[in-house]
Design a protein around this motif. Structure first.
Motif, short mmCIF file in Angstrom:
data_model
loop_
_atom_site.label_atom_id
_atom_site.label_comp_id
_atom_site.label_asym_id
_atom_site.label_seq_id
_atom_site.Cartn_x
_atom_site.Cartn_y
_atom_site.Cartn_z
N TYR A 76 0.83 -1.21 0.00
CA TYR A 76 0.00 0.00 0.00
C TYR A 76 0.87 1.26 0.00
CZ TYR A 76 -3.05 3.72 1.51
OH TYR A 76 -3.71 4.91 1.60
N ALA A 77 1.91 1.27 0.82
CA ALA A 77 2.78 2.45 0.89
C ALA A 77 3.47 2.68 -0.45
CB ALA A 77 3.82 2.27 1.99
N THR A 78 3.91 1.61 -1.10
CA THR A 78 4.54 1.73 -2.42
C THR A 78 3.56 2.28 -3.44
OG1 THR A 78 5.96 -0.13 -1.89
CG2 THR A 78 5.79 0.48 -4.21
N GLN A 79 2.33 1.79 -3.38
CA GLN A 79 1.29 2.27 -4.30
C GLN A 79 1.00 3.75 -4.09
OE1 GLN A 79 -2.43 0.32 -3.69
NE2 GLN A 79 -3.51 1.53 -5.21
N VAL A 80 0.91 4.17 -2.85
CA VAL A 80 0.61 5.58 -2.55
C VAL A 80 1.76 6.48 -2.98
CG1 VAL A 80 0.30 7.22 -0.67
CG2 VAL A 80 -1.02 5.13 -0.70
N ILE A 81 2.97 6.08 -2.65
CA ILE A 81 4.13 6.92 -2.98
C ILE A 81 4.34 7.01 -4.49
CG2 ILE A 81 6.64 7.05 -2.79
CD1 ILE A 81 6.29 5.97 0.08
N SER A 82 4.10 5.90 -5.19
CA SER A 82 4.28 5.95 -6.64
C SER A 82 3.18 6.71 -7.36
CB SER A 82 4.40 4.54 -7.20
OG SER A 82 3.17 3.86 -7.05
N SER A 83 2.00 6.80 -6.75
CA SER A 83 0.90 7.50 -7.42
C SER A 83 0.82 8.98 -7.05
CB SER A 83 -0.43 6.83 -7.08
OG SER A 83 -0.76 7.04 -5.71
N LEU A 84 1.57 9.42 -6.09
CA LEU A 84 1.49 10.82 -5.67
C LEU A 84 1.90 11.83 -6.74
CD1 LEU A 84 2.54 10.88 -1.93
CD2 LEU A 84 0.31 11.32 -2.90
N PRO A 85 3.01 11.64 -7.45
CA PRO A 85 3.38 12.67 -8.44
C PRO A 85 2.35 12.82 -9.57
CG PRO A 85 5.26 11.28 -7.96
CD PRO A 85 4.07 10.67 -7.29
N GLY A 86 1.65 11.77 -9.92
CA GLY A 86 0.69 11.86 -11.00
C GLY A 86 -0.65 12.45 -10.58
N GLN A 87 -0.95 12.43 -9.30
CA GLN A 87 -2.26 12.89 -8.84
C GLN A 87 -2.26 14.33 -8.36
OE1 GLN A 87 -3.77 10.18 -5.97
NE2 GLN A 87 -4.06 8.53 -7.43
N PHE A 88 -1.16 14.79 -7.86
CA PHE A 88 -1.15 16.13 -7.28
C PHE A 88 -0.27 17.02 -8.09
CE2 PHE A 88 -2.30 13.37 -3.74
CZ PHE A 88 -3.52 13.94 -3.41
#
Length: 88
Positions: A76-88
């Motif tokens: 979950y942490a990997t998924q959140v960290i990898s998706s942060l630059p594309g979402q914000f």
């Protein structure tokens, strides 16, 4: 669009929290019910009798389900960290 992403992240966080805590809490709940039934049948009202088996069950649950819980949390942490630059 940012609020939608934040709500999705928060929803996934809550769902993962429930899934990660469920095995240990469920095992402790079953042991607690068993000890309560035993105490009601035998009329033994010792406080350590209700506390120690639940503590041992929680420890056994952490040992047994710990690797799965850690993999789930890291995933979950990997998924959140990898998706942060594309979402914000």
């Amino acid at each position: 669009m940012v609020s939608d992403a934040a709500l999705q992240l928060f929803s996934a966080l809550l769902w993962n929290t429930v899934l990660i805590c469920a095995p240990v809490l469920g095992l402790t709940l079953l042991v607690g019910v068993g000890v309560s039934i035993f105490q009601a049948v035998t009329q033994i009202q010792d406080m350590s009798l209700s506390f120690l088996p639940k503590l041992v069950a929680a420890f056994i649950g952490l040992v047994a389900f710990g690797p799965w819980m850690l993999r789930r949390l890291v995933s979950y942490a990997t998924q959140v960290i990898s998706s942060l630059p594309g979402q914000f």
